[in-house]
Design an enzyme around this catalytic site. Sequence first.
Site, mmCIF file in Angstrom:
data_model
loop_
_atom_site.group_PDB
_atom_site.id
_atom_site.type_symbol
_atom_site.label_atom_id
_atom_site.label_comp_id
_atom_site.label_asym_id
_atom_site.label_seq_id
_atom_site.Cartn_x
_atom_site.Cartn_y
_atom_site.Cartn_z
ATOM 1 N N ASP A 51 -16.506 46.161 112.741
ATOM 2 C CA ASP A 51 -16.802 47.347 111.924
ATOM 3 C C ASP A 51 -15.567 48.224 111.724
ATOM 4 O O ASP A 51 -15.524 49.036 110.810
ATOM 5 C CB ASP A 51 -17.910 48.167 112.588
ATOM 6 N N PHE B 27 -28.066 39.087 110.098
ATOM 7 C CA PHE B 27 -28.360 38.985 111.524
ATOM 8 C C PHE B 27 -28.258 40.389 112.098
ATOM 9 O O PHE B 27 -27.487 41.207 111.606
ATOM 10 C CB PHE B 27 -27.350 38.065 112.221
ATOM 11 N N LYS C 181 6.166 43.766 117.821
ATOM 12 C CA LYS C 181 5.328 43.814 119.017
ATOM 13 C C LYS C 181 5.426 45.203 119.666
ATOM 14 O O LYS C 181 6.531 45.721 119.831
ATOM 15 C CB LYS C 181 5.810 42.736 119.995
ATOM 16 N N ASN D 53 -14.108 39.915 118.989
ATOM 17 C CA ASN D 53 -15.393 39.965 119.694
ATOM 18 C C ASN D 53 -15.740 38.570 120.202
ATOM 19 O O ASN D 53 -15.007 37.615 119.978
ATOM 20 C CB ASN D 53 -16.490 40.556 118.795
ATOM 21 N N LYS E 77 -31.786 47.879 109.264
ATOM 22 C CA LYS E 77 -30.709 47.107 108.610
ATOM 23 C C LYS E 77 -31.254 46.304 107.427
ATOM 24 O O LYS E 77 -30.614 46.188 106.388
ATOM 25 C CB LYS E 77 -30.036 46.159 109.619
ATOM 26 N N PRO F 148 -15.209 47.557 105.530
ATOM 27 C CA PRO F 148 -16.394 47.591 104.672
ATOM 28 C C PRO F 148 -17.547 46.866 105.361
ATOM 29 O O PRO F 148 -17.320 45.947 106.147
ATOM 30 C CB PRO F 148 -15.948 46.812 103.431
ATOM 31 N N ASP F 149 -18.765 47.276 105.077
ATOM 32 C CA ASP F 149 -19.935 46.505 105.508
ATOM 33 C C ASP F 149 -20.144 45.467 104.396
ATOM 34 O O ASP F 149 -20.600 45.792 103.291
ATOM 35 C CB ASP F 149 -21.145 47.430 105.653
HETATM 36 N N1 CTP Z 1 -22.114 42.865 108.713
HETATM 37 C C1 CTP Z 1 -21.270 42.875 107.624
HETATM 38 N N2 CTP Z 1 -20.166 43.671 107.616
HETATM 39 C C2 CTP Z 1 -19.887 44.471 108.666
HETATM 40 C C3 CTP Z 1 -20.752 44.465 109.790
HETATM 41 C C4 CTP Z 1 -21.853 43.658 109.784
HETATM 42 O O1 CTP Z 1 -21.525 42.156 106.662
HETATM 43 N N3 CTP Z 1 -18.818 45.248 108.637
HETATM 44 C C5 CTP Z 1 -23.306 42.015 108.694
HETATM 45 C C6 CTP Z 1 -23.393 41.013 109.825
HETATM 46 O O2 CTP Z 1 -22.841 39.772 109.463
HETATM 47 C C7 CTP Z 1 -24.880 40.903 110.070
HETATM 48 C C8 CTP Z 1 -25.413 42.256 109.691
HETATM 49 O O3 CTP Z 1 -24.419 42.847 108.852
HETATM 50 O O4 CTP Z 1 -25.504 39.952 109.245
HETATM 51 C C9 CTP Z 1 -25.683 43.171 110.836
HETATM 52 O O5 CTP Z 1 -24.604 43.213 111.726
HETATM 53 P P1 CTP Z 1 -24.636 44.085 113.059
HETATM 54 O O6 CTP Z 1 -23.295 44.017 113.708
HETATM 55 O O7 CTP Z 1 -25.839 43.766 113.864
HETATM 56 O O8 CTP Z 1 -24.890 45.504 112.487
HETATM 57 P P2 CTP Z 1 -24.034 46.624 111.853
HETATM 58 O O9 CTP Z 1 -24.506 46.787 110.464
HETATM 59 O O10 CTP Z 1 -22.579 46.435 112.070
HETATM 60 O O11 CTP Z 1 -24.578 47.875 112.679
HETATM 61 P P3 CTP Z 1 -24.233 48.362 114.162
HETATM 62 O O12 CTP Z 1 -22.935 47.724 114.537
HETATM 63 O O13 CTP Z 1 -24.172 49.829 114.001
HETATM 64 O O14 CTP Z 1 -25.394 47.916 115.010
#
Ligand code: CTP
Length: 399
Positions: free
Chosen positions: A280, A324, A290, A211, A338, A306-307
Amino acid sequence: MGSLAGKRIVLGVTGGIAAYKAVEIASRLRKAGAEVHVIMTREATEFVTELTFREITGQPVSVDMWQKVANFNVEHIALANLADVVLIAPATANILAKISVGIADDMLTTTVLATKAPIIMAPAMNTNMYENPVTQKNIGELKARGVQIIEPAAGHLACGIEGKGRLPEPVEIVAAVTAFMTGKQLLSGKKIIVTAGGTIEPLDPVRYLGNRSTGKMGYAIAQEAARQGAEVLLVSGPSNLPNPVGVRMVRIQTALEMQAAVQAEYTEADAVIMSAAVADYRPKTVAREKIKKSDGKLVFELERNPDILYGLGQQKGQQLLVGFAAETCHLEEYARKKLVKKNLDFIVANDVSAKDAGFAVDNNRVQLFFRNGDSEKYPLMSKQELAKIILNKIAERMS
Ligand code: CTP
């Protein structure tokens, strides 16, 4: 004892009409107890003599890289090393430009490039030069690298016009330096984990999903936390930014690696600030060789990463958790969701569709949402300034 007793200050003087005010700055710094080492540019010597500074500071003055070194202390690397802070006042448009791109062609610029000490610059010049977009860009770049800029004052300038560009009074500059150097260490003794940049998820040995995050926000937070006295671990995805000074770095690539690095030190942490843009999803399988092109579609199956922050929220003990939220619409609604779901203390929400703020730029415009329902909206500001605000909020909640 003066407020700057024991501090070693390298004072860089560049060639502007305000150079004469640097004499009073040197004098006031010395009266406050500092050991002051002056480096003048060749141009500065057209305005003030070396002798003046030598008498005022009681130290040799450096101008020329190649002058016979009477004392090893004036060699540029030695000055770069001994400095507790480098103050450049006045700073011309020329020195701002040179330092912003890393030119090192005289004693002052070489010392600046070689030092790890904090740098403070007080620009002073004609208003049009100051307002010129290229000067503003250079100042923005310097701020982004953690250089403290003492804003010029407005008033009557030597060139006969009214406007912004005047060097603030020596007493004000010395006050700013003193505040910086004796600033209350808001976070001393605290352990803070910061994540930054984007994670990248490999598809094969040469390709990945990634990204646009550059790490600027997280690096600014890590640098500011270290400056506030915290012990900082920065877990960073790939980034071209230099390592923040005084910060322990762990470089990772994937979300799983980031999670492992954060988890390893989570128990002892006092706060975790997740500014990383974590992927995500990751490709379900990573090709060992390759991937060759062939006719027809290429389909990848992705699986959830994982989140990381959600996981930290589930295990939350004494740690403060800051997340964030990067959104392109319904900012408040999504950010608040969130905040609750991830069990955070507060969340920093920004609209990443705005061109002048967010990903890959030096500025950010955010809104903070707190656990108790409060929120605070901020105007466009540098990521350094925002880092200070975020860390102040953390410090308030720790005390
Ligand atoms: N985050 C995380 N692990 C992930 C995705 C996000 O720890 N797999 C954390 C990011 O570092 C940030 C927060 O969660 O502090 C929110 O990230 P964001 O990308 O805005 O949200 P998501 O929870 O991924 O939700 P979405 O993509 O559905 O908006």
